[in-house]
Design a protein around this motif. Sequence first.
Motif, PDB file in Angstrom:
ATOM      1  N   ASN A 134       0.612  -0.789  -0.042  1.00 41.35           N
ATOM      2  CA  ASN A 134      -0.215   0.414   0.057  1.00 41.35           C
ATOM      3  C   ASN A 134       0.442   1.318  -0.123  1.00 41.35           C
ATOM      4  N   LEU A 135       1.655   1.031   0.352  1.00 41.32           N
ATOM      5  CA  LEU A 135       2.909   2.103   0.440  1.00 41.32           C
ATOM      6  C   LEU A 135       3.183   2.648  -0.694  1.00 41.32           C
ATOM      7  N   TYR A 136       3.569   1.922  -1.696  1.00 42.45           N
ATOM      8  CA  TYR A 136       3.680   2.207  -2.723  1.00 42.45           C
ATOM      9  C   TYR A 136       2.778   2.406  -3.664  1.00 42.45           C
ATOM     10  N   VAL A 137       1.745   1.487  -3.759  1.00 42.79           N
ATOM     11  CA  VAL A 137       0.278   2.388  -4.731  1.00 42.79           C
ATOM     12  C   VAL A 137       0.113   3.754  -4.271  1.00 42.79           C
ATOM     13  N   MET A 138      -0.315   4.125  -3.028  1.00 48.36           N
ATOM     14  CA  MET A 138      -0.200   6.180  -2.903  1.00 48.36           C
ATOM     15  C   MET A 138       1.062   6.406  -3.230  1.00 48.36           C
ATOM     16  N   ALA A 139       2.563   5.867  -3.082  1.00 49.03           N
ATOM     17  CA  ALA A 139       3.281   6.486  -3.742  1.00 49.03           C
ATOM     18  C   ALA A 139       3.090   6.702  -5.361  1.00 49.03           C
ATOM     19  N   SER A 140       2.762   5.853  -5.898  1.00 47.95           N
ATOM     20  CA  SER A 140       2.097   5.861  -7.915  1.00 47.95           C
ATOM     21  C   SER A 140       1.583   6.953  -7.894  1.00 47.95           C
ATOM     22  N   ILE A 141       0.647   7.255  -7.063  1.00 49.44           N
ATOM     23  CA  ILE A 141      -0.880   8.163  -7.483  1.00 49.44           C
ATOM     24  C   ILE A 141      -0.389   9.376  -6.580  1.00 49.44           C
ATOM     25  N   THR A 142       0.445   9.986  -6.208  1.00 49.31           N
ATOM     26  CA  THR A 142       0.665  11.236  -5.012  1.00 49.31           C
ATOM     27  C   THR A 142       2.630  11.603  -5.451  1.00 49.31           C
ATOM     28  N   GLY A 143       3.013  11.209  -5.634  1.00 49.14           N
ATOM     29  CA  GLY A 143       4.795  10.967  -5.805  1.00 49.14           C
ATOM     30  C   GLY A 143       5.211  11.734  -4.429  1.00 49.14           C
ATOM     31  N   GLU A 144       4.506  10.882  -3.630  1.00 50.13           N
ATOM     32  CA  GLU A 144       4.913  11.066  -1.809  1.00 50.13           C
ATOM     33  C   GLU A 144       6.527  10.105  -2.182  1.00 50.13           C
ATOM     34  N   LYS A 145       7.156  10.369  -1.232  1.00 51.48           N
ATOM     35  CA  LYS A 145       8.350   9.820  -1.270  1.00 51.48           C
ATOM     36  C   LYS A 145       7.885   8.416  -0.114  1.00 51.48           C
ATOM     37  N   VAL A 146       8.162   7.182  -0.189  1.00 55.15           N
ATOM     38  CA  VAL A 146       7.248   5.420   0.482  1.00 55.15           C
ATOM     39  C   VAL A 146       8.080   6.053   1.634  1.00 55.15           C
ATOM     40  N   LEU A 147       9.002   6.540   2.467  1.00 55.56           N
ATOM     41  CA  LEU A 147       9.530   6.552   3.890  1.00 55.56           C
ATOM     42  C   LEU A 147       8.810   7.519   4.028  1.00 55.56           C
ATOM     43  N   GLU A 148       8.365   8.603   3.775  1.00 60.72           N
ATOM     44  CA  GLU A 148       7.893  10.087   4.419  1.00 60.72           C
ATOM     45  C   GLU A 148       6.270   9.012   4.814  1.00 60.72           C
ATOM     46  N   ILE A 149       5.622   8.012   3.450  1.00 59.43           N
ATOM     47  CA  ILE A 149       4.615   7.655   4.358  1.00 59.43           C
ATOM     48  C   ILE A 149       4.786   6.485   5.449  1.00 59.43           C
TER      49      ILE A 149
END
Length: 426
Positions: free
Chosen positions: A379-394
Amino acid sequence: MTMFLIFSAVLVLMFIGVTTAVTMGFASIATFLFAGGDISRLFLVPQRMFAQVSGITLMSIPFFLLMGNLMSVGGISKSLFGFGRVCLGHRWGGLSNAAIAASIVMAAMSGSAAACAAGIGMIAISEMTRAGYSRSFSCATIAAGGALGPIIPPSITLILYAGLTQTSVNALFEAGAVPGLLLGFAFMAWSSFVSYKNNYAKEAPSPYSARWQAFKEAFFALLTPVIVIGGMFAGFFTATEAAAIASLYVMLLGFFVTKTLKVKDLPRIFWETVEQTAKVMFIIATAGFFQFVLLYTRIPQETIAFITTNFSSVTPVLLLIIALLVLMGCFMEGTAILLISVPIFVPLAKSFGYDVIQLGIVMCISLAVGVLTPPVGLNLYVMASITGEKVLEIAKDCTGYVLIMIAMAIAVAFIPELSLTLSTLF
């Protein structure tokens, strides 16, 4: 020693990019030959693979995957989030609560963590950031809401567990309902606390006319979990029949209610479902021979003998199981962990007289933690792919949700009423 070599081989192959199914198949064959197995008996590989996927329980998986794919283009997530927003938006963390509430309903439809996160994320992220929520916290909240997918029935993880242990799917679904809902409410409370602490904006209360309008728009979507779960609990149909009926229902919603689904979309949706089903079934098939190899090398029996000799009660064993599953979830995909661990953990729990249904919910929650923890957290990568946010920040903002899930796994492990009361009533 043999068990150590198996897990080492699995980890190494996965780290270098080999797919889960091929990894398990290769590790199983290599272990079988290393343990002195006759090479002429490798005809057992296709035999065991076929036997593993031929059970009627697993027939529900492609239908639940189809339902999730239909929902992604059917506009259902938008109506669910809109209804949650007008009802909860005036509270601290109102939008985050709305996203989690929508995730609970989505979880009761698809049974998949990624489907929940992606479906709600595309709608909720922009609204939450526009209202002043930090992007990383918004992503973490929706990722956590998606983690409810494998816990709240109908759960694909629980279907797999039922197939592996020859346990009733309905009993597992009934046992997972209360812990899943409690987790959702705990997530809401945490998100409200974080929102209050960071002074995230609240919306003005919506008039009742707006709430009624949002309810009418979401009404048919809200009926989906009633059809799926209510129909199974009432005994009207099996999990497979429920999945097929719900898939048809969601398709009709997309065509005639939300009107966002087109006939031209169907070939792509069907093909994506076929690909996803093939991937899942291939993993399950290779797990069939893997289980045979474990029994051949007597790893489960030796593990049980060692632990029962060194531990006099089930308490440290349960804590060890939870810790191992959470740790393994950081590095491996949940389905692979389930298929590897069930042949060892279930007989071990049975040796202490522990309930298999209760253990299934404990394992399910513990495995769901893995979708929120790097480096493999789906889910971290799903959200990162949608928003461009860094995985570690999420992942950093997911910490509170992860701790809540671990606490819930421990609570379910030692308080049987949390999981077994509803199942007993039905």
